[in-house]
Design a protein around this motif. Structure first.
Motif: not given
Length: 157
Positions: A128-133
């Motif tokens: 899963v890509y993460t980091g988007e806030l």
């Protein structure tokens, strides 16, 4: 003000959201964006279909202290998605987007830095890509990765 919608001609990377504005509207239709809440949304094919699969509450408040380490909570929440490995050679098909709801201006500050630091240390080992806030306040919302923003939806009083 840029709403974040992208034309079909734009070349998106697989981890980029096709339409941040549509996503935050869909999240707001799914959960109540109340003050000091934090959510984790799972999106399938973020750069193409951008299908919202689920929105889970995070067990930490949106407002954090500088020394808070939320990485364990972020890791557990990402693991709870149970996303299988794609093994397609193209990277993950899913993206996790964090929605932080707090009072104040819709401008990123030290509080959001704690969230970014938490993701950096989360080491979730999931496909899963993460980091988007996405920050939501009484003034509206703003997406950290794209600078997309809008007056609606906003924090519910």
């Amino acid at each position: 003000m840029w709403s974040g919608h992208r034309d079909d001609m734009d070349e998106l990377r697989t981890y980029e959201l096709r339409d941040p504005a549509a996503l935050i509207r869909e999240v707001a239709d799914t959960v109540t964006l109340v003050e000091d809440s934090a959510w984790l949304a799972l999106i399938h094919h973020p750069s193409t279909h951008q299908t919202l699969l689920r929105v889970d509450p995070l067990p930490v408040p949106a407002l954090l202290d500088d020394d808070d380490d939320i990485s364990e909570h972020l890791r557990a929440a990402t693991e709870a998605f149970g996303v299988p490995w794609a093994n397609n050679g193209k990277g993950p098909d899913h993206k996790a987007v964090t929605i932080v709801v707090r009072p104040g201006f819709a401008v990123f500050g030290p509080n959001e830095g704690v969230w970014c630091r938490g993701w950096r240390r989360a080491n979730h080992f999931q496909d899963v890509y993460t980091g988007e806030l996405v920050l939501v306040t009484e003034h509206g919302w703003v997406d950290f990765m794209t600078d997309a923003c809008g007056h609606e939806p906003r924090m519910v009083a």
